[in-house]
Enzyme design. Structure first.
Site, PDB file in Angstrom:
ATOM      1  N   LYS A 223       0.157   0.917  12.769  1.00  0.00           N
ATOM      2  CA  LYS A 223      -0.591   2.257  13.004  1.00  0.00           C
ATOM      3  C   LYS A 223      -0.998   2.214  14.438  1.00  0.00           C
ATOM      4  O   LYS A 223      -1.386   1.388  15.265  1.00  0.00           O
ATOM      5  CB  LYS A 223      -1.439   2.365  12.009  1.00  0.00           C
ATOM      6  CG  LYS A 223      -0.728   3.054  10.535  1.00  0.00           C
ATOM      7  CD  LYS A 223      -1.560   3.454   9.539  1.00  0.00           C
ATOM      8  CE  LYS A 223      -1.056   3.911   8.418  1.00  0.00           C
ATOM      9  NZ  LYS A 223      -1.743   4.322   7.335  1.00  0.00           N
ATOM     10  N   ARG A 257      -0.690  -2.691   2.419  1.00  0.00           N
ATOM     11  CA  ARG A 257       0.679  -2.242   2.413  1.00  0.00           C
ATOM     12  C   ARG A 257       1.078  -2.547   3.904  1.00  0.00           C
ATOM     13  O   ARG A 257       0.676  -1.855   4.933  1.00  0.00           O
ATOM     14  CB  ARG A 257       0.555  -0.815   2.162  1.00  0.00           C
ATOM     15  CG  ARG A 257       1.646   0.201   2.096  1.00  0.00           C
ATOM     16  CD  ARG A 257       1.660   1.620   1.779  1.00  0.00           C
ATOM     17  NE  ARG A 257       2.523   2.468   1.992  1.00  0.00           N
ATOM     18  CZ  ARG A 257       3.286   2.778   3.027  1.00  0.00           C
ATOM     19  NH1 ARG A 257       2.634   2.698   4.175  1.00  0.00           N
ATOM     20  NH2 ARG A 257       4.291   3.683   2.773  1.00  0.00           N
TER      21      ARG A 257
HETATM   22  C1  9MG Z   1       2.450   6.252   2.481  1.00  0.00           C
HETATM   23  N1  9MG Z   1       1.481   5.769   3.199  1.00  0.00           N
HETATM   24  C2  9MG Z   1       1.493   5.729   4.492  1.00  0.00           C
HETATM   25  N2  9MG Z   1       0.317   5.286   5.073  1.00  0.00           N
HETATM   26  C3  9MG Z   1      -0.392   4.978   3.880  1.00  0.00           C
HETATM   27  C4  9MG Z   1      -1.499   4.071   3.533  1.00  0.00           C
HETATM   28  O1  9MG Z   1      -2.388   3.782   4.656  1.00  0.00           O
HETATM   29  N3  9MG Z   1      -1.939   4.084   2.350  1.00  0.00           N
HETATM   30  C5  9MG Z   1      -1.304   4.499   1.507  1.00  0.00           C
HETATM   31  N4  9MG Z   1      -1.676   4.298  -0.044  1.00  0.00           N
HETATM   32  N5  9MG Z   1      -0.201   5.211   1.501  1.00  0.00           N
HETATM   33  C6  9MG Z   1       0.326   5.295   2.710  1.00  0.00           C
END
Ligand code: 9MG
Length: 277
Positions: A223, A257
């Site tokens: 990010k 994630r």
């Molecule tokens: C779909 N998506 C993109 N970034 C995300 C994040 O930081 N958390 C979650 N739960 N979904 C995300």
């Protein structure tokens, strides 16, 4: 593999789960267009599973800053065949669906998904009732605004308290609608209507979210917050992302994630070995 089983495993061992990202979109910020075809999506999921992913998060609507909404029929067309293919392949992972739309939640769970990952925290009309009826775990994420405009001018009085209060309010709404407390995860939503200073404060104080008792999911992989600190383009943010994943794990995150599953699994394994020595 049911996501609830993995969550119970995490409750026992506290080794964070790794969620691999599978974007079946033409426009996601780091891998848009690469996995639109179900066969390519399946191959990528198989690779992530072999690299040690616990969960694969399938999403058919980009939520990057500036992204436009996707009609329901198009999102269903993108997501359902991929969830079906993953379920049929019998990979040793849980399948998560990244959506805010009740119809997509329903179709994906029928096809084999066992977690709903909702960046709008069940605020779309009908989402609370649908999630309660489906009876699967749900991740409730904080977002200020909507993807198209959320980075225009994000403002907070005190970001950590505001995000925490919002998530607790959404968890209470979910429980009132019939979801079990033990099926809810909270996510501060890094990069969703937040400046660098907000993202850093949220990670530094992640324990304030962990202290709520709900499992916490974080997504920081590739990010902008990494790019801003390191001055790196999206394809050179792995090292920064690993540092953030380890910090989140040390602060008690339950799920991380990520795009880069293999390196993240190794980094978290190392951190876990130290912390349990
Ligand atoms: C779909 N998506 C993109 N970034 C995300 C994040 O930081 N958390 C979650 N739960 N979904 C995300």
């Amino acid at each position: 593999m049911e996501f609830r089983t993995l969550l119970n495993r995490w409750r026992e061992h506290r080794r964070p789960l790794v969620m691999g990202i599978l974007n079946v979109t033409p426009d996601s910020f780091s891998d848009g267009g690469r996995y639109l075809a179900p066969a390519r999506a399946l191959a990528h999921a198989q690779r992530m599973a072999a690299d040690g992913a616990d969960v694969i998060d399938v999403g058919g609507e980009s939520t990057r800053p500036g992204a436009a909404p996707v009609p329901e029929a198009e999102e269903l067309r993108r997501v359902v065949p991929v969830v079906e293919a993953l379920a049929e392949a019998g990979l040793p992972v849980a399948i998560s669906v990244d959506t805010s739309k009740p119809a997509v939640m329903r179709a994906a769970v029928e096809a084999g998904a066992s977690l709903v990952n909702d960046v709008r925290a069940l605020r779309v009309p009908g989402a609370l009732e649908t999630a309660a009826a489906l009876g699967v775990p749900v991740c409730l994420m904080h977002m200020q605004g909507e993807p198209r405009t959320m980075q225009a001018n994000p403002v907070y009085r005190e970001v950590v308290s505001e995000v925490r209060d919002f998530l607790l309010e959404r968890a209470a709404a979910a429980e009132a609608a019939g979801l079990s407390r033990g099926d809810l995860l909270l996510d501060p939503g890094f990069g969703f209507g937040k400046r660098l200073e907000h993202n850093l404060a949220l990670l530094k104080s992640l324990d304030r979210l962990v202290d709520t008792g709900y499992p916490v999911l974080v997504g920081m992989s590739r990010k902008r917050m990494i790019g801003e600190v390191l001055d790196r383009p999206v394809e050179q943010r792995l090292h920064g992302g690993l540092a953030l994943a380890v910090i989140a794990a040390l602060k008690g995150a339950a799920v991380v994630r990520v795009h880069d599953v293999g390196p993240t699994v190794e980094a978290l394994k190392m951190a876990h070995a130290v912390m349990t020595a």
